[in-house]
Design a protein around this motif. Structure first.
Motif, short mmCIF file in Angstrom:
data_model
loop_
_atom_site.label_atom_id
_atom_site.label_comp_id
_atom_site.label_asym_id
_atom_site.label_seq_id
_atom_site.Cartn_x
_atom_site.Cartn_y
_atom_site.Cartn_z
N ALA A 19 27.77 47.07 29.56
CA ALA A 19 26.35 46.86 29.84
C ALA A 19 25.72 48.05 30.55
CB ALA A 19 26.16 45.58 30.65
N ASP A 20 25.86 49.21 29.93
CA ASP A 20 25.28 50.44 30.49
C ASP A 20 25.76 50.70 31.91
OD1 ASP A 20 23.80 50.78 28.13
OD2 ASP A 20 22.16 49.56 28.89
N ASN A 21 27.06 50.50 32.11
CA ASN A 21 27.74 50.78 33.40
C ASN A 21 27.34 49.82 34.52
OD1 ASN A 21 28.95 52.93 32.08
ND2 ASN A 21 27.58 54.46 32.95
N LYS A 22 26.76 48.69 34.17
CA LYS A 22 26.38 47.71 35.20
C LYS A 22 27.51 46.71 35.49
CE LYS A 22 21.42 47.71 34.03
NZ LYS A 22 21.51 48.55 32.81
N VAL A 23 28.38 46.49 34.50
CA VAL A 23 29.45 45.49 34.62
C VAL A 23 30.80 46.20 34.58
CG1 VAL A 23 30.56 43.49 33.54
CG2 VAL A 23 28.06 43.68 33.57
N LEU A 24 31.67 45.79 35.50
CA LEU A 24 32.98 46.41 35.66
C LEU A 24 34.07 45.39 35.32
CD1 LEU A 24 34.03 49.17 36.79
CD2 LEU A 24 34.14 48.09 39.03
N LEU A 25 34.97 45.77 34.41
CA LEU A 25 36.18 44.99 34.14
C LEU A 25 37.34 45.79 34.68
CD1 LEU A 25 37.77 42.66 32.77
CD2 LEU A 25 37.81 44.07 30.69
N LYS A 41 51.08 34.40 41.09
CA LYS A 41 52.41 34.81 41.53
C LYS A 41 52.44 36.30 41.85
CE LYS A 41 55.04 31.42 38.81
NZ LYS A 41 56.10 31.24 37.77
N LYS A 42 53.41 36.69 42.65
CA LYS A 42 53.63 38.11 42.95
C LYS A 42 53.86 38.87 41.65
CE LYS A 42 57.02 41.12 45.21
NZ LYS A 42 57.59 41.66 43.96
N ASP A 43 53.30 40.06 41.58
CA ASP A 43 53.42 40.98 40.45
C ASP A 43 52.55 40.59 39.25
OD1 ASP A 43 55.17 42.63 41.83
OD2 ASP A 43 56.94 41.56 41.10
N ASP A 44 51.74 39.54 39.38
CA ASP A 44 50.72 39.29 38.35
C ASP A 44 49.72 40.44 38.37
OD1 ASP A 44 51.75 36.87 37.53
OD2 ASP A 44 50.33 35.64 38.67
N TYR A 45 49.20 40.78 37.21
CA TYR A 45 48.06 41.70 37.11
C TYR A 45 46.81 40.87 36.84
CZ TYR A 45 50.93 45.94 36.96
OH TYR A 45 51.79 46.97 37.27
N ILE A 46 45.79 41.04 37.68
CA ILE A 46 44.55 40.27 37.54
C ILE A 46 43.45 41.15 36.95
CG2 ILE A 46 42.80 38.93 38.76
CD1 ILE A 46 44.69 38.40 40.96
N TYR A 47 42.80 40.64 35.91
CA TYR A 47 41.57 41.27 35.41
C TYR A 47 40.40 40.53 36.02
CZ TYR A 47 44.08 43.70 31.62
OH TYR A 47 44.90 44.51 30.90
N ILE A 48 39.55 41.25 36.76
CA ILE A 48 38.33 40.65 37.29
C ILE A 48 37.13 41.38 36.69
CG2 ILE A 48 39.36 39.82 39.44
CD1 ILE A 48 38.15 42.23 40.87
N ILE A 49 36.04 40.63 36.53
CA ILE A 49 34.85 41.20 35.91
C ILE A 49 33.61 40.76 36.68
CG2 ILE A 49 34.56 39.29 34.25
CD1 ILE A 49 33.67 41.43 32.19
N ILE A 71 40.48 50.16 34.12
CA ILE A 71 39.06 49.94 34.39
C ILE A 71 38.25 50.20 33.12
CG2 ILE A 71 38.68 52.32 35.13
CD1 ILE A 71 36.83 51.20 37.31
N GLU A 72 37.22 49.40 32.91
CA GLU A 72 36.29 49.64 31.81
C GLU A 72 34.90 49.19 32.23
OE1 GLU A 72 35.25 51.09 28.05
OE2 GLU A 72 37.10 51.28 29.21
#
Length: 450
Positions: free
Chosen positions: A146-152, A200-208, A142-143
């Protein structure tokens, strides 16, 4: 840039490795000849045996010509004095590692008196990062931007996920939630997905996306998005102290297991609201007697990577909801996650994020626009936040009409505190903040993405 690093320990060697890949001239000073010989074999850097407190050694390192001096020895006081000497001898910028909790309330005064440009505290940085993993337990990483407004955030596709076998275009729930699939990790490689990408199974997804939007998205998918109620921390070092202080402020119960009786007494004095237990954090029967199997988060912060990893695997198999291990070795982090540890935290890498951002901004003194930098997947990809403070040629032009470089994704535009997941018709405007995801690892300003 000419950069001098004083201290060739875990943090110093990591900084040297990262910064040397950015076309910087690196000089490392350390008293340990064996450590320097290893670094000299591994990296294209200059190594000088000696003390950063020795004026002759600093002259030999040509501190007068240096752009940046970073002092990261194991002693705060030595780091402060090294930076003071360097500044008086002509170094343009200085950064000191100061990690003692007793100095935490004096940071501003120390920076002013010692003319420091930045202070780094790997232990506090690691504790802050771990606290986020506890507050958002679904995610393995997690990161905040934008001053803690946006989450990656990053999470793993499990066997039961409805995403398996579907293309990104087929899945509308991300668009409805106003969040973006920014990147995918698969087989240790990181991909910026296009519409035809198949999950696919076991993929790691980055969402923002906006913090609230991601929390709502998790709620709709019946994922666990509320914070945990209690944690068990193994090891009573500096990270544990900082972490306990943060978690207790968030009303999370803290139990610390520490083998050293004297440390336990000290922990009891400075953390009166935490439960301090004297015991062996690698003893399976003892951990079970302390209800390891029913703890919300099990966090291993001992001095050895192997002990932390094994403890987390035991805790996970015993029923712990979330496991987090501190590691010092950078290579093989993905392999550790694959064997069952939920989250890996490397204080060295987190510190390198901050130093790398600072160093890149120094290269463009007239436009130091990088606000945040976050290394993803062992630095195969990066997320960067820029401030748009100049009238660039690309402003007010629809993104679909701009020639954006391959392997660059404009993920978020922040405008007047509004979070925008951009589409082709959106434009970048003056005073926006832009978050990009890219595998181009030497970007220092926005003009380089076009």
């Amino acid at each position: 840039m000419k950069i001098i690093i004083i201290g060739d320990g875990k943090v110093g060697s990591t900084l040297a490795s990262v910064l040397s890949k950015e076309d910087n001239d690196i000089t490392i000073i350390d008293k340990n000849a064996n450590v320097l010989n290893q670094t000299n074999d591994d990296l294209d850097v200059i190594c000088i045996e000696g003390s950063g407190l020795n004026i002759k050694t600093l002259h030999e390192a040509k501190v007068k010509e240096s752009d940046l001096v970073i002092a990261v020895t194991n002693q705060d006081e030595i780091n402060m004095i090294c930076c003071l000497y360097a500044k008086r001898m002509g170094a343009k910028y200085t950064i000191a590692r100061i990690r003692d909790p007793e100095h935490s309330e004096e940071i501003k005064a120390l920076m002013e008196e010692l003319e420091l440009n930045q202070i780094i505290n790997p232990e506090y940085t690691a504790a802050d990062h771990i606290s986020r993993l506890v507050l958002w337990p679904t995610f393995s990483d997690i990161e905040l931007f934008a001053d803690n407004k946006v989450l990656l955030t990053k999470y793993k596709i499990d066997d039961c996920s409805s995403l398996i076998g579907k293309s990104l275009t087929d899945i509308t729930e991300f668009d409805r939630a106003n969040i973006l699939v920014a990147a995918i990790e698969r087989n240790y490689e990181t991909i910026i997905p296009k519409g035809d990408f198949i999950f696919k199974k076991d993929d790691y997804i980055y969402i923002i996306g906006e913090v609230h939007s991601i929390n709502m998205f998790l709620q709709q998918r019946n994922k666990r998005y509320n914070k945990l109620n209690d944690v068990m921390i193994i090891g009573g070092g500096r990270i544990s102290i900082y972490l306990a202080q943060i978690l207790l402020k968030n009303k999370i119960k803290v139990k610390i297991i520490e083998q050293n009786p004297d440390k336990c007494i000290h922990l009891n004095q400075i953390l009166p609201d935490a439960m301090i237990i004297n015991g062996d954090g690698t003893d399976y029967d003892f951990l079970l007697s302390e209800n390891m199997n029913s703890t919300g988060a099990f966090i291993a912060l001992m001095g050895h990577d192997e002990a932390n990893i094994i403890a987390c695997l035991i805790a996970k198999n015993s029923g712990a909801v979330k496991t987090i291990a501190k590691v010092t070795r950078i290579k093989g982090l993905n392999l550790i996650k694959d064997i069952g540890v939920d989250s890996i935290v490397s204080p060295k890498l987190l510190t390198a994020n901050h130093i790398l951002r600072f160093a890149r901004n120094l290269k463009v003194k007239e436009d130091p626009s990088i606000n945040e930098l976050y290394m993803m997947n062992e630095n195969k990809m990066q997320a960067l936040e820029f401030s748009v403070e100049h009238a660039y040629d690309f402003l007010d032009i629809p993104l679909k009409d701009l020639k954006i470089k391959k392997n660059v994704l404009i993920a978020v535009i922040v405008r007047n505190n509004k979070i925008i997941i951009p589409r082709g018709d959106d434009c970048i405007k003056l005073n926006d903040r832009i978050i990009i995801i890219t595998s181009l690892l030497k970007i220092i300003n926005l003009t380089e993405i076009f």
